[in-house]
Design a protein around this motif. Structure first.
Motif, PDB file in Angstrom:
ATOM      1  N   ALA A  19       0.971  -1.242  -0.027  1.00 25.03           N
ATOM      2  CA  ALA A  19      -0.066   0.016  -0.032  1.00 25.03           C
ATOM      3  C   ALA A  19       0.581   1.242   0.089  1.00 25.03           C
ATOM      4  O   ALA A  19       0.363   2.460  -0.023  1.00 25.03           O
ATOM      5  CB  ALA A  19      -1.083  -0.239   1.218  1.00 25.03           C
ATOM      6  N   SER A  23      -1.457   4.917  -5.486  1.00 23.87           N
ATOM      7  CA  SER A  23      -2.501   4.548  -6.555  1.00 23.87           C
ATOM      8  C   SER A  23      -3.152   3.010  -6.153  1.00 23.87           C
ATOM      9  O   SER A  23      -4.000   2.638  -6.747  1.00 23.87           O
ATOM     10  CB  SER A  23      -2.061   4.314  -7.947  1.00 23.87           C
ATOM     11  OG  SER A  23      -0.774   3.417  -8.236  1.00 23.87           O
ATOM     12  N   PRO A  25      -4.969   0.141  -4.061  1.00 23.66           N
ATOM     13  CA  PRO A  25      -5.884   0.204  -2.905  1.00 23.66           C
ATOM     14  C   PRO A  25      -5.518  -0.455  -1.698  1.00 23.66           C
ATOM     15  O   PRO A  25      -4.241  -1.297  -1.724  1.00 23.66           O
ATOM     16  CB  PRO A  25      -6.825  -0.460  -3.533  1.00 23.66           C
ATOM     17  CG  PRO A  25      -6.334  -1.287  -4.700  1.00 23.66           C
ATOM     18  CD  PRO A  25      -5.171  -0.427  -5.133  1.00 23.66           C
ATOM     19  N   TRP A  27      -6.971  -2.578   0.595  1.00 21.01           N
ATOM     20  CA  TRP A  27      -7.562  -3.923   0.545  1.00 21.01           C
ATOM     21  C   TRP A  27      -6.690  -5.054   0.385  1.00 21.01           C
ATOM     22  O   TRP A  27      -6.541  -5.832   1.383  1.00 21.01           O
ATOM     23  CB  TRP A  27      -8.970  -4.095  -0.179  1.00 21.01           C
ATOM     24  CG  TRP A  27      -9.932  -3.155   0.010  1.00 21.01           C
ATOM     25  CD1 TRP A  27     -10.332  -2.260  -0.577  1.00 21.01           C
ATOM     26  CD2 TRP A  27     -10.781  -3.394   1.304  1.00 21.01           C
ATOM     27  NE1 TRP A  27     -11.496  -1.618   0.111  1.00 21.01           N
ATOM     28  CE2 TRP A  27     -11.837  -2.290   1.272  1.00 21.01           C
ATOM     29  CE3 TRP A  27     -10.975  -4.358   2.222  1.00 21.01           C
ATOM     30  CZ2 TRP A  27     -12.830  -2.203   2.263  1.00 21.01           C
ATOM     31  CZ3 TRP A  27     -12.058  -4.287   3.035  1.00 21.01           C
ATOM     32  CH2 TRP A  27     -12.907  -3.187   3.210  1.00 21.01           C
ATOM     33  N   ARG A  79     -13.140   3.096   6.030  1.00 22.86           N
ATOM     34  CA  ARG A  79     -13.714   3.021   4.745  1.00 22.86           C
ATOM     35  C   ARG A  79     -15.197   2.251   5.201  1.00 22.86           C
ATOM     36  O   ARG A  79     -16.113   2.581   4.673  1.00 22.86           O
ATOM     37  CB  ARG A  79     -13.136   2.331   3.978  1.00 22.86           C
ATOM     38  CG  ARG A  79     -12.044   2.880   3.000  1.00 22.86           C
ATOM     39  CD  ARG A  79     -11.122   2.662   2.018  1.00 22.86           C
ATOM     40  NE  ARG A  79     -10.171   3.531   1.739  1.00 22.86           N
ATOM     41  CZ  ARG A  79      -9.340   3.066   0.578  1.00 22.86           C
ATOM     42  NH1 ARG A  79      -9.141   1.976   0.061  1.00 22.86           N
ATOM     43  NH2 ARG A  79      -8.450   4.153   0.528  1.00 22.86           N
TER      44      ARG A  79
END
Length: 171
Positions: A19, A23, A25, A27, A79
């Motif tokens: 991460a 750019s 994600p 997850w 999130r």
């Protein structure tokens, strides 16, 4: 099984490196850390207590996984919280972390890890009290208290879970 557990713990520690690019994600990094931690926990249940080099590796990898893995876990928790029906409309612009939140989170997870591995779990209460008192003036801003609670809880729970796996290898 000790080697497998240590390798999985290393995966949990290095997963957040995915991460690092803006750019990318969050997850995949969080999923890899969780999977590595789960694999390490399963393998740790079938091992004898570590000694020597394996003990040193366990302590280092536990600290690394606790400190690095908490960042993606907190972002995922934010999130998920924003997607809840009671979250209300999306604010414009979206709220960023509280000032210094990422650095404070790293320090918090490091302190929680040191406290647990040193055999002083009461230190978590001291860490939480100091953080709460230091952040108290900022918590009156809109969404700040919710963000503080979600971020701190996720961060501390991640560090405690990783330390649980480390303790399972040590004892």
């Amino acid at each position: 099984m000790t080697v497998l557990s240590l390798v999985c713990l290393a995966v949990a520690a290095l997963g957040p490196a995915l991460a690092l690019r803006p750019s990318m994600p969050v997850w995949p990094a969080a999923s890899l850390s969780i999977a590595g931690l789960a694999g390490s926990a399963l393998a740790a249940t079938a091992t004898t207590p570590v000694q020597g080099v394996a003990l040193a590796a366990t302590l280092i990898l536990t600290a690394m996984a606790a400190i690095t893995g908490g960042g993606p876990a907190v972002l995922v928790a934010f999130r998920i919280a924003r997607r809840q029906p009671d979250a209300g409309p999306e604010p414009t612009p979206p709220p960023g972390p509280l000032r210094g939140g990422r650095v404070i989170g790293v320090l918090e997870r490091g302190a929680v890890t040191a406290s647990i591995l040193a055999g002083w779990p009461e230190g978590i209460a001291v860490i939480m009290a100091v953080k709460g008192l230091a952040r108290y003036p900022e918590l009156r801003e809109p969404n700040a208290s919710e963000q503080f609670i979600i971020g701190t809880s996720t961060s501390v729970l991640w560090a405690v879970a990783v330390c649980g796996v480390g303790q399972a290898l040590i004892t």
